[in-house]
Design a protein around this motif. Sequence first.
Motif, PDB file in Angstrom:
ATOM      1  N   LEU A  43      18.919 -11.868 -10.088  1.00  0.00           N
ATOM      2  CA  LEU A  43      17.572 -11.498 -10.508  1.00  0.00           C
ATOM      3  C   LEU A  43      17.323 -11.750 -11.993  1.00  0.00           C
ATOM      4  O   LEU A  43      16.230 -11.502 -12.481  1.00  0.00           O
ATOM      5  CB  LEU A  43      17.310 -10.023 -10.186  1.00  0.00           C
ATOM      6  N   SER A  44      18.340 -12.249 -12.698  1.00  0.00           N
ATOM      7  CA  SER A  44      18.175 -12.522 -14.136  1.00  0.00           C
ATOM      8  C   SER A  44      18.213 -14.012 -14.451  1.00  0.00           C
ATOM      9  O   SER A  44      18.350 -14.390 -15.606  1.00  0.00           O
ATOM     10  CB  SER A  44      19.267 -11.793 -14.937  1.00  0.00           C
ATOM     11  N   ASP A  45      18.107 -14.864 -13.404  1.00  0.00           N
ATOM     12  CA  ASP A  45      18.019 -16.325 -13.607  1.00  0.00           C
ATOM     13  C   ASP A  45      19.156 -16.870 -14.458  1.00  0.00           C
ATOM     14  O   ASP A  45      18.960 -17.679 -15.368  1.00  0.00           O
ATOM     15  CB  ASP A  45      16.686 -16.706 -14.258  1.00  0.00           C
ATOM     16  N   ARG A  46      20.393 -16.469 -14.157  1.00  0.00           N
ATOM     17  CA  ARG A  46      21.537 -16.907 -14.955  1.00  0.00           C
ATOM     18  C   ARG A  46      22.236 -18.129 -14.358  1.00  0.00           C
ATOM     19  O   ARG A  46      23.154 -18.672 -14.965  1.00  0.00           O
ATOM     20  CB  ARG A  46      22.526 -15.749 -15.102  1.00  0.00           C
ATOM     21  N   HIS A  47      21.831 -18.562 -13.175  1.00  0.00           N
ATOM     22  CA  HIS A  47      22.472 -19.730 -12.570  1.00  0.00           C
ATOM     23  C   HIS A  47      21.855 -21.015 -13.115  1.00  0.00           C
ATOM     24  O   HIS A  47      20.629 -21.177 -13.122  1.00  0.00           O
ATOM     25  CB  HIS A  47      22.305 -19.676 -11.049  1.00  0.00           C
ATOM     26  N   LYS A  48      22.694 -21.915 -13.593  1.00  0.00           N
ATOM     27  CA  LYS A  48      22.245 -23.213 -14.083  1.00  0.00           C
ATOM     28  C   LYS A  48      22.751 -24.280 -13.123  1.00  0.00           C
ATOM     29  O   LYS A  48      23.934 -24.627 -13.121  1.00  0.00           O
ATOM     30  CB  LYS A  48      22.781 -23.472 -15.499  1.00  0.00           C
ATOM     31  N   VAL A 107      31.835 -21.266  -0.616  1.00  0.00           N
ATOM     32  CA  VAL A 107      30.802 -22.237  -0.996  1.00  0.00           C
ATOM     33  C   VAL A 107      30.091 -21.781  -2.271  1.00  0.00           C
ATOM     34  O   VAL A 107      29.831 -22.588  -3.169  1.00  0.00           O
ATOM     35  CB  VAL A 107      29.796 -22.433   0.155  1.00  0.00           C
ATOM     36  N   LEU A 108      29.785 -20.495  -2.369  1.00  0.00           N
ATOM     37  CA  LEU A 108      29.156 -19.980  -3.588  1.00  0.00           C
ATOM     38  C   LEU A 108      30.060 -20.191  -4.797  1.00  0.00           C
ATOM     39  O   LEU A 108      29.592 -20.561  -5.884  1.00  0.00           O
ATOM     40  CB  LEU A 108      28.833 -18.496  -3.426  1.00  0.00           C
ATOM     41  N   HIS A 109      31.356 -19.956  -4.607  1.00  0.00           N
ATOM     42  CA  HIS A 109      32.330 -20.169  -5.690  1.00  0.00           C
ATOM     43  C   HIS A 109      32.340 -21.632  -6.131  1.00  0.00           C
ATOM     44  O   HIS A 109      32.373 -21.928  -7.333  1.00  0.00           O
ATOM     45  CB  HIS A 109      33.710 -19.732  -5.201  1.00  0.00           C
ATOM     46  N   ARG A 110      32.292 -22.554  -5.173  1.00  0.00           N
ATOM     47  CA  ARG A 110      32.321 -23.984  -5.517  1.00  0.00           C
ATOM     48  C   ARG A 110      31.019 -24.451  -6.150  1.00  0.00           C
ATOM     49  O   ARG A 110      31.016 -25.398  -6.944  1.00  0.00           O
ATOM     50  CB  ARG A 110      32.622 -24.812  -4.261  1.00  0.00           C
ATOM     51  N   HIS A 111      29.908 -23.806  -5.819  1.00  0.00           N
ATOM     52  CA  HIS A 111      28.614 -24.223  -6.351  1.00  0.00           C
ATOM     53  C   HIS A 111      28.264 -23.524  -7.655  1.00  0.00           C
ATOM     54  O   HIS A 111      27.305 -23.910  -8.325  1.00  0.00           O
ATOM     55  CB  HIS A 111      27.510 -23.961  -5.321  1.00  0.00           C
ATOM     56  N   CYS A 112      29.002 -22.464  -7.981  1.00  0.00           N
ATOM     57  CA  CYS A 112      28.720 -21.750  -9.230  1.00  0.00           C
ATOM     58  C   CYS A 112      29.304 -22.514 -10.416  1.00  0.00           C
ATOM     59  O   CYS A 112      30.290 -23.220 -10.300  1.00  0.00           O
ATOM     60  CB  CYS A 112      29.323 -20.348  -9.196  1.00  0.00           C
ATOM     61  N   LYS A 113      28.702 -22.307 -11.566  1.00  0.00           N
ATOM     62  CA  LYS A 113      29.183 -22.927 -12.793  1.00  0.00           C
ATOM     63  C   LYS A 113      29.410 -21.828 -13.822  1.00  0.00           C
ATOM     64  O   LYS A 113      28.621 -20.907 -13.923  1.00  0.00           O
ATOM     65  CB  LYS A 113      28.167 -23.928 -13.331  1.00  0.00           C
TER      66      LYS A 113
END
Length: 468
Positions: free
Chosen positions: A150-155, A217-223
């Motif tokens: 909810l804090s838009d931290r994913h790039k 999958v979330l782990h692999r797609h996270c940065k």
Amino acid sequence: MSPAGCPHVNGFKVDNWKQNLRVIYQCFVWSGSAETRKRKAKSCICHMCGAHLNRLHSCLSCVFFGCFTKKHIHEHAKNKRHNLGVGEKYSTWEPTKRELELLRHNPKRRKITTNCTIGLRGLINLGNTCFMNCIVQALTHTPLLRDFFLSDRHKCEMQSNSCLVCEMSQLFQEFYSGHRSPHIPFRLLHLVWTHARHLAGYEQQDAHEFLIAALDVLHRHCKDDNGKKANNPNNCNCIIDQIFTGGLQSDVTCQVCHGVSTTIDPFWDISLDLPGSSTPFWPLSPGGDGSTLNGESHLSGATTLTDCLRRFTRPEHLGSSAKIKCSGCHSYQESTKQLTMKKLPIVACFHLKRFEHSAKLRRKIPTYVSFPLELDMTPFMASSKESRMNGQYQQSVDVFNNDNKYSLFAVVNHQGTLESGHYTTFIRQHKDQWFKCDDAVITKASIKDVLDSEGYLLFYHKQFLEYE
């Protein structure tokens, strides 16, 4: 507040803000004709980067569109001092100095009542997808995961429409948007089929298998966006590993020279054997003396979560058929193996192994397992190993040590048989408010309903968090 609205907003308004809002609405919100829809498609782009997605916002002081995700609308507001705007779904702006001053003088801006249901939303079953819905409910009510999305931290650096983290971010926005109608998670299902092909199709799948696949999958797609050194055994600082990854210590002791070989492996969950399975279950209850651990009474004779954890962390003799080459003896010797927790995750997930698959047997184990609202993991830590005597745990626990204490916040249940069953989830709202999520239907539940349930996946959250 008066019917006219907040008086502090007047200081930010420009003279023609109503006219600007009316023009924006007529041209870019209500597009009734083909011509206006075409004009909207051509015009609704960020004036700085040209993107037409990324939560586009419009300035109410001038003709300017900027994307929220890349903070181009924030830059415009700061440079031009145009502080009011509207967005595709939100009117969310970084606070100015004046707004921060107002917040400091008025810290209690919103009251969350005891019957508040923010974040509760049903999910439509898309054809045997209750296994997915129950895990989504658990993840969307994981506090730190909610705060992250909810804090838009994913790039995102992936191709559009292929990132599961982006879809989860959108899912969190939907859950906490205030809408009460059930959400249809078709995009999430499509991405799961794309990235975890063993879960594709409309057959009933295992909720535990889906949880591990989704985290993977979330782990692999996270940065790693903050560049800090990872503080978990996976050596990754993505949000998934920050929350769910713990360290499992394995000590193999040679029975001849008593040399110990230690390895530490990351884990996202702990799978626990149950009584009634083909695997022999060690009777661990303290002899019916009425003693308790983690608030679980053994007088009734029911198996407890603590029993399962004791069995999981007990020393196990590997036998003559599983000799291991000892580095001290330089030969193959019999040994014992013991598992303990080297590092605990923020969210501890316990998987009760209710489904048994073997060459001769396929069945569900319905054994009732008592689990507590609050759990102390101190007896199962590697640091507590020295306090054990012959597999028995000390009953005295330091009441002032809260580092390893957890609170239950979600329980996934499976009703039915191995061939035909259905998944539901109990979710905790606030301290003692529980709800049952059954696909699109959400109903109020009592603590007794939760604790009396069979239990398949148990989610616990640390009560106290360390921070840098």
